[in-house]
Design a protein around this motif. Structure first.
Motif, PDB file in Angstrom:
ATOM      1  N   LEU A   1      -6.938 -13.996  -9.843  1.00 63.64           N
ATOM      2  CA  LEU A   1      -6.097 -13.439  -8.796  1.00 63.64           C
ATOM      3  C   LEU A   1      -5.912 -14.484  -7.701  1.00 63.64           C
ATOM      4  O   LEU A   1      -6.842 -15.213  -7.379  1.00 63.64           O
ATOM      5  N   LYS A   2      -4.700 -14.545  -7.127  1.00 67.26           N
ATOM      6  CA  LYS A   2      -4.410 -15.534  -6.094  1.00 67.26           C
ATOM      7  C   LYS A   2      -4.131 -14.846  -4.763  1.00 67.26           C
ATOM      8  O   LYS A   2      -3.389 -13.877  -4.705  1.00 67.26           O
ATOM      9  N   ILE A   3      -4.717 -15.377  -3.713  1.00 69.79           N
ATOM     10  CA  ILE A   3      -4.453 -14.894  -2.359  1.00 69.79           C
ATOM     11  C   ILE A   3      -3.233 -15.649  -1.842  1.00 69.79           C
ATOM     12  O   ILE A   3      -3.190 -16.872  -1.889  1.00 69.79           O
ATOM     13  N   ARG A   4      -2.240 -14.886  -1.374  1.00 69.22           N
ATOM     14  CA  ARG A   4      -0.986 -15.487  -0.904  1.00 69.22           C
ATOM     15  C   ARG A   4      -0.598 -14.908   0.457  1.00 69.22           C
ATOM     16  O   ARG A   4      -0.975 -13.786   0.788  1.00 69.22           O
TER      17      ARG A   4
ATOM     18  N   LEU B   1      -3.667  -5.625  -2.968  1.00 73.65           N
ATOM     19  CA  LEU B   1      -4.799  -5.720  -2.054  1.00 73.65           C
ATOM     20  C   LEU B   1      -4.322  -6.549  -0.867  1.00 73.65           C
ATOM     21  O   LEU B   1      -3.798  -7.650  -1.066  1.00 73.65           O
ATOM     22  N   VAL B   2      -4.424  -6.022   0.353  1.00 77.89           N
ATOM     23  CA  VAL B   2      -3.922  -6.722   1.533  1.00 77.89           C
ATOM     24  C   VAL B   2      -4.996  -6.836   2.610  1.00 77.89           C
ATOM     25  O   VAL B   2      -5.929  -6.041   2.669  1.00 77.89           O
ATOM     26  N   ALA B   3      -4.840  -7.856   3.472  1.00 76.82           N
ATOM     27  CA  ALA B   3      -5.762  -8.058   4.594  1.00 76.82           C
ATOM     28  C   ALA B   3      -5.107  -9.014   5.581  1.00 76.82           C
ATOM     29  O   ALA B   3      -4.166  -9.697   5.239  1.00 76.82           O
ATOM     30  N   PRO B   4      -5.566  -9.214   6.764  1.00 73.24           N
ATOM     31  CA  PRO B   4      -6.464  -8.253   7.370  1.00 73.24           C
ATOM     32  C   PRO B   4      -5.676  -7.053   7.876  1.00 73.24           C
ATOM     33  O   PRO B   4      -4.508  -7.180   8.221  1.00 73.24           O
ATOM     34  N   THR B   5      -6.308  -5.953   7.899  1.00 75.37           N
ATOM     35  CA  THR B   5      -5.699  -4.754   8.461  1.00 75.37           C
ATOM     36  C   THR B   5      -6.100  -4.689   9.928  1.00 75.37           C
ATOM     37  O   THR B   5      -6.796  -5.569  10.417  1.00 75.37           O
ATOM     38  N   THR B   6      -5.696  -3.649  10.617  1.00 80.61           N
ATOM     39  CA  THR B   6      -6.091  -3.508  12.020  1.00 80.61           C
ATOM     40  C   THR B   6      -7.611  -3.405  12.148  1.00 80.61           C
ATOM     41  O   THR B   6      -8.158  -3.711  13.197  1.00 80.61           O
ATOM     42  N   LEU B   7      -8.266  -2.993  11.076  1.00 75.95           N
ATOM     43  CA  LEU B   7      -9.730  -2.918  11.092  1.00 75.95           C
ATOM     44  C   LEU B   7     -10.361  -4.213  10.588  1.00 75.95           C
ATOM     45  O   LEU B   7     -11.575  -4.326  10.516  1.00 75.95           O
ATOM     46  N   GLY B   8      -9.520  -5.190  10.188  1.00 76.93           N
ATOM     47  CA  GLY B   8     -10.036  -6.470   9.736  1.00 76.93           C
ATOM     48  C   GLY B   8     -10.601  -6.455   8.332  1.00 76.93           C
ATOM     49  O   GLY B   8     -11.383  -7.318   7.979  1.00 76.93           O
ATOM     50  N   LYS B   9     -10.217  -5.468   7.534  1.00 73.87           N
ATOM     51  CA  LYS B   9     -10.764  -5.339   6.182  1.00 73.87           C
ATOM     52  C   LYS B   9      -9.663  -5.381   5.135  1.00 73.87           C
ATOM     53  O   LYS B   9      -8.495  -5.197   5.440  1.00 73.87           O
ATOM     54  N   TRP B  10     -10.053  -5.606   3.889  1.00 78.17           N
ATOM     55  CA  TRP B  10      -9.140  -5.513   2.755  1.00 78.17           C
ATOM     56  C   TRP B  10      -8.902  -4.039   2.446  1.00 78.17           C
ATOM     57  O   TRP B  10      -9.797  -3.212   2.619  1.00 78.17           O
TER      58      TRP B  10
ATOM     59  N   SER C   1      -4.664   6.419   3.132  1.00 72.46           N
ATOM     60  CA  SER C   1      -4.404   7.213   4.340  1.00 72.46           C
ATOM     61  C   SER C   1      -2.921   7.369   4.674  1.00 72.46           C
ATOM     62  O   SER C   1      -2.562   8.246   5.443  1.00 72.46           O
ATOM     63  N   GLY C   2      -2.072   6.475   4.148  1.00 73.55           N
ATOM     64  CA  GLY C   2      -0.662   6.490   4.496  1.00 73.55           C
ATOM     65  C   GLY C   2      -0.349   5.733   5.783  1.00 73.55           C
ATOM     66  O   GLY C   2       0.794   5.635   6.198  1.00 73.55           O
ATOM     67  N   ARG C   3      -1.382   5.169   6.404  1.00 72.23           N
ATOM     68  CA  ARG C   3      -1.219   4.436   7.662  1.00 72.23           C
ATOM     69  C   ARG C   3      -0.402   3.160   7.441  1.00 72.23           C
ATOM     70  O   ARG C   3      -0.596   2.440   6.465  1.00 72.23           O
ATOM     71  N   VAL C   4       0.513   2.869   8.355  1.00 67.80           N
ATOM     72  CA  VAL C   4       1.320   1.649   8.289  1.00 67.80           C
ATOM     73  C   VAL C   4       0.441   0.458   8.648  1.00 67.80           C
ATOM     74  O   VAL C   4      -0.358   0.524   9.583  1.00 67.80           O
ATOM     75  N   LEU C   5       0.600  -0.630   7.897  1.00 70.18           N
ATOM     76  CA  LEU C   5      -0.219  -1.826   8.084  1.00 70.18           C
ATOM     77  C   LEU C   5       0.645  -3.020   8.473  1.00 70.18           C
ATOM     78  O   LEU C   5       1.855  -3.019   8.238  1.00 70.18           O
ATOM     79  N   ASN C   6       0.011  -4.040   8.992  1.00 64.02           N
ATOM     80  CA  ASN C   6       0.666  -5.301   9.287  1.00 64.02           C
ATOM     81  C   ASN C   6      -0.201  -6.431   8.716  1.00 64.02           C
ATOM     82  O   ASN C   6      -0.782  -7.215   9.455  1.00 64.02           O
ATOM     83  N   PRO C   7      -0.293  -6.505   7.380  1.00 64.20           N
ATOM     84  CA  PRO C   7      -1.198  -7.481   6.771  1.00 64.20           C
ATOM     85  C   PRO C   7      -0.658  -8.909   6.874  1.00 64.20           C
ATOM     86  O   PRO C   7       0.537  -9.127   7.059  1.00 64.20           O
ATOM     87  N   GLN C   8      -1.567  -9.860   6.718  1.00 65.96           N
ATOM     88  CA  GLN C   8      -1.217 -11.279   6.759  1.00 65.96           C
ATOM     89  C   GLN C   8      -1.257 -11.917   5.373  1.00 65.96           C
ATOM     90  O   GLN C   8      -0.558 -12.889   5.122  1.00 65.96           O
ATOM     91  N   ILE C   9      -2.105 -11.390   4.486  1.00 65.88           N
ATOM     92  CA  ILE C   9      -2.246 -11.928   3.126  1.00 65.88           C
ATOM     93  C   ILE C   9      -2.295 -10.786   2.123  1.00 65.88           C
ATOM     94  O   ILE C   9      -2.561  -9.639   2.482  1.00 65.88           O
ATOM     95  N   TYR C  10      -2.023 -11.123   0.863  1.00 68.87           N
ATOM     96  CA  TYR C  10      -2.071 -10.103  -0.186  1.00 68.87           C
ATOM     97  C   TYR C  10      -2.526 -10.727  -1.501  1.00 68.87           C
ATOM     98  O   TYR C  10      -2.447 -11.937  -1.693  1.00 68.87           O
ATOM     99  N   VAL C  11      -2.985  -9.873  -2.376  1.00 66.97           N
ATOM    100  CA  VAL C  11      -3.324 -10.238  -3.747  1.00 66.97           C
ATOM    101  C   VAL C  11      -2.619  -9.242  -4.652  1.00 66.97           C
ATOM    102  O   VAL C  11      -2.849  -8.035  -4.548  1.00 66.97           O
ATOM    103  N   ALA C  12      -1.726  -9.739  -5.504  1.00 62.69           N
ATOM    104  CA  ALA C  12      -1.066  -8.872  -6.474  1.00 62.69           C
ATOM    105  C   ALA C  12      -2.100  -8.493  -7.532  1.00 62.69           C
ATOM    106  O   ALA C  12      -2.817  -9.355  -8.050  1.00 62.69           O
ATOM    107  N   LEU C  13      -2.200  -7.236  -7.826  1.00 60.81           N
ATOM    108  CA  LEU C  13      -3.173  -6.773  -8.812  1.00 60.81           C
ATOM    109  C   LEU C  13      -2.550  -6.796 -10.204  1.00 60.81           C
ATOM    110  O   LEU C  13      -1.362  -6.515 -10.364  1.00 60.81           O
TER     111      LEU C  13
END
Length: 69
Positions: free
Chosen positions: A4-7, A25-34, A49-61
């Motif tokens: 898997l590659k982090i992009r 799989l995305v990070a960081p979230t507002t809680l700083g977690k994946w 949860s359905g919560r909207v996120l503003n991630p900086q990185i992702y991993v395609a599963l």
């Protein structure tokens, strides 16, 4: 085994106005977690949860394989 590659999230294969509900799989979230997320056509949201996120990185599963090996 598939590696898997982090992009950067800017490289995610999604388009404004087009839903893509495949989990990523995305990070960081507002809680700083994946977390597991999907694209709803205008924003990333946390699947659990359905919560909207503003991630900086992702991993395609990888796609799930079914059936016998």
């Amino acid at each position: 085994m598939e590696h898997l590659k982090i992009r950067p999230i800017t490289e995610a294969p999604v388009r404004k106005g087009e839903e893509d509900l495949r989990p990523a799989l995305v990070a960081p979230t507002t809680l700083g977690k994946w977390t597991l997320a999907a694209w709803n056509g205008s924003a990333w949201f946390e699947i659990h949860s359905g919560r909207v996120l503003n991630p900086q990185i992702y991993v395609a599963l990888p796609k799930l394989r079914t059936g016998s090996p």
